[in-house]
Design an enzyme around this catalytic site. Structure first.
Site, short mmCIF file in Angstrom:
data_model
loop_
_atom_site.label_atom_id
_atom_site.label_comp_id
_atom_site.label_asym_id
_atom_site.label_seq_id
_atom_site.Cartn_x
_atom_site.Cartn_y
_atom_site.Cartn_z
N GLU A 166 0.83 -1.22 0.00
CA GLU A 166 0.00 0.00 0.00
C GLU A 166 0.86 1.26 0.00
O GLU A 166 0.55 2.26 -0.65
CB GLU A 166 -0.91 0.00 1.23
CG GLU A 166 -1.85 1.18 1.33
CD GLU A 166 -2.88 1.17 0.21
OE1 GLU A 166 -3.73 0.29 0.17
OE2 GLU A 166 -2.80 2.09 -0.64
N LYS A 187 5.06 3.98 -10.13
CA LYS A 187 3.75 3.96 -9.46
C LYS A 187 2.62 3.75 -10.47
O LYS A 187 1.67 3.03 -10.19
CB LYS A 187 3.54 5.26 -8.69
CG LYS A 187 4.46 5.39 -7.47
CD LYS A 187 4.42 6.81 -6.92
CE LYS A 187 5.30 6.98 -5.70
NZ LYS A 187 5.53 8.38 -5.35
#
Ligand code: NDP
Ligand code: HSE
Length: 424
Positions: free
Chosen positions: A129, A205
């Site tokens: 996460e 990302k």
């Protein structure tokens, strides 16, 4: 209640932030989550970061083998960064049956396909996460919240350092180098900030977020990438004059079997929600076919926001959950999918020309011959008989704009093509 023992590898900004939360909120977590978590070991190069943070230096450990061989440690947080030795250490921990929680997007984007089967084979979880968008729970949202929706597009400000720099330049007229130094001092930047300012971090990302959103592997090496190092103070002033802010955006779109994936500076209209995302804050603007538009917003970097995402993963993992991505075509795009390089966008173009009659018309003709329609243009006289000409175009194909720029650069009265920035 049984105490669950964990270790941290890398006690810097993020590892230290996670430790602060686990220590300060240990009792709260015990009471609300029913899990008592104790940090049993901390691996770093030496014990100095432990003393600096007020952690018990007897927790210091210098050997990954020692951590791996400790049967009491059931989970390891990896917050060292970089590919090696983080990759080897993580593999070692997984092979010893320990779940891993990591913030390391570079490692995941490059070695996801290798790590995931090892985690599965050893019945361990691999949680990440904290790898994307700091404290914002976007990974969990993508995996667990719109299972019935097809995500059509993601527009994200997903690098805190570049957003901090651009915000400082835009709001305070701050110099690029000074703003970067501040971002480094605040713990936002990567060890090598080239990763931030040249858009690599955002591409890692986007690879992770796009893979989750579009249910296919989106290889980071195939993502078009441009950083913020060519954005000038003049571009920012021009953007303001025209009603925009400049942001480094990560854009992923899916249309049928075609995927578009790119990271580059963008002129964002001032009334768009992404334009007001400032400093180290991040936001992901997402469109799903039934849910419509959503925006996730919060601190995208820093010790405690990122530490919060780490601790959330630790609690989830210790609660017995596993986390995998399950892509059949790990490492390469699914055969049925196509990654398209030629996309459609509006463009901001800034050119320095000889201040002579007809230059504007010659440039306009080239754009028009290539099917690029001008939305607005402005011209400013400069010193040395020069002028700056700024164009905003309507939506056009990237290749048509590139082709136009090559021809414009060859005009005798064009001194330089100073900037080309896409417009949202
Ligand atoms: P830091 O540099 O602050 O911390 C890393 C720590 O690990 C340092 O203490 C470093 O020691 C230590 N370390 C590195 N390599 C080794 C090694 N081979 N052996 C032992 N110790 C080692 O980095 P961050 O906390 O900023 O980042 C860590 C990870 O988190 C990275 O993957 C980063 O991308 C990610 N991340 C960072 C965020 C942030 O806001 N900073 C947010 C989200 C993710 P030394 O300093 O001596 O090298
Ligand atoms: N260097 C990264 C950033 C840290 O600035 O966003 C958070 O991933």
């Amino acid at each position: 209640m049984k105490t669950r023992k964990i270790a941290i590898m890398g006690f810097g900004t993020v590892g230290g932030g996670a430790y602060d939360i686990l220590t300060a909120n240990r009792e709260y977590i015990r009471n609300t989550q029913g899990i008592d978590i104790e940090v049993r070991s901390i691996l770093d190069r030496n014990s100095a970061p432990l003393s600096a943070r007020g952690a018990d230096v007897s927790l210091f450990c210098s050997s990954a083998d020692e951590l791996a061989g400790d049967p009491e440690i059931e989970l390891v947080i990896e917050t060292m960064g970089g590919v090696e030795p983080a990759r080897s250490f993580i593999i070692k921990m997984l092979e010893h049956g320990k779940s891993v929680v990591t913030a390391n997007k570079e490692l995941l984007a490059k070695h996801w396909c290798e790590l995931e089967p090892i985690a599965k084979a050893h019945g361990c979880g691999l949680f990440f996460e904290a790898s994307c968008v700091g404290g914002v729970p976007i990974i969990r949202a993508l995996g667990e919240s719109f299972q019935g929706d097809k995500v059509r597009a993601i527009y994200g400000i997903i690098n805190g350092t570049t957003n901090y720099i651009l915000s400082k330049m835009s709001k305070e007229g701050c110099d690029y180098a000074d703003a970067l130094k501040e971002a480094q001092a605040l713990g936002y930047a990567e060890f090598d900030p080239t990763s931030d300012v040249e858009g690599f971090d955002a591409a890692y990302k986007l690879s992770i977020l796009g893979s989750l959103a579009f249910h296919t592997c989106l290889p980071y090496g195939r993502i078009y990438r441009e950083g913020i190092t060519k954005v000038t103070a003049r571009d920012i002033l021009n953007a303001h004059d025209l009603g925009y802010e400049i942001k480094l955006l990560a854009i992923g779109k899916r249309d049928g079997n075609s995927i578009e994936a790119r990271v580059h500076p963008v002129f964002v209209p001032k009334d768009h929600p992404l334009a007001s995302v400032s400093g180290a804050f991040n936001a992901v603007y997402l469109n799903g076919d039934f849910v419509g538009d959503l925006m996730f917003y919060g601190a995208g970097a820093g010790a405690h926001p990122t530490g919060s995402a780490i601790v959330s993963d630790v609690i989830t993992a210790l609660g017995g959950k596993k986390k995998y991505c399950d892509f059949d075509n790990c490492g390469k795009l699914d055969g049925s999918m196509e990654l398209i390089g030629d996309f459609v966008s509006g463009y901001y173009i800034c050119v320095t020309v000889d201040d002579k009659t007809g230059v504007l018309s010659r440039i306009s003709t080239i754009l028009s011959d290539n099917g690029v329609s001008i939305k607005s243009a402005l011209q400013r006289a400069e010193n040395n008989d020069a002028a700056t000409v700024v164009f905003l175009t309507h939506s056009a194909n990237e290749h048509s704009v590139m082709h136009s720029l090559q021809s414009i650069a060859k005009l005798a009265d064009v001194r330089s093509i100073d900037s080309m920035i896409r417009v949202l």
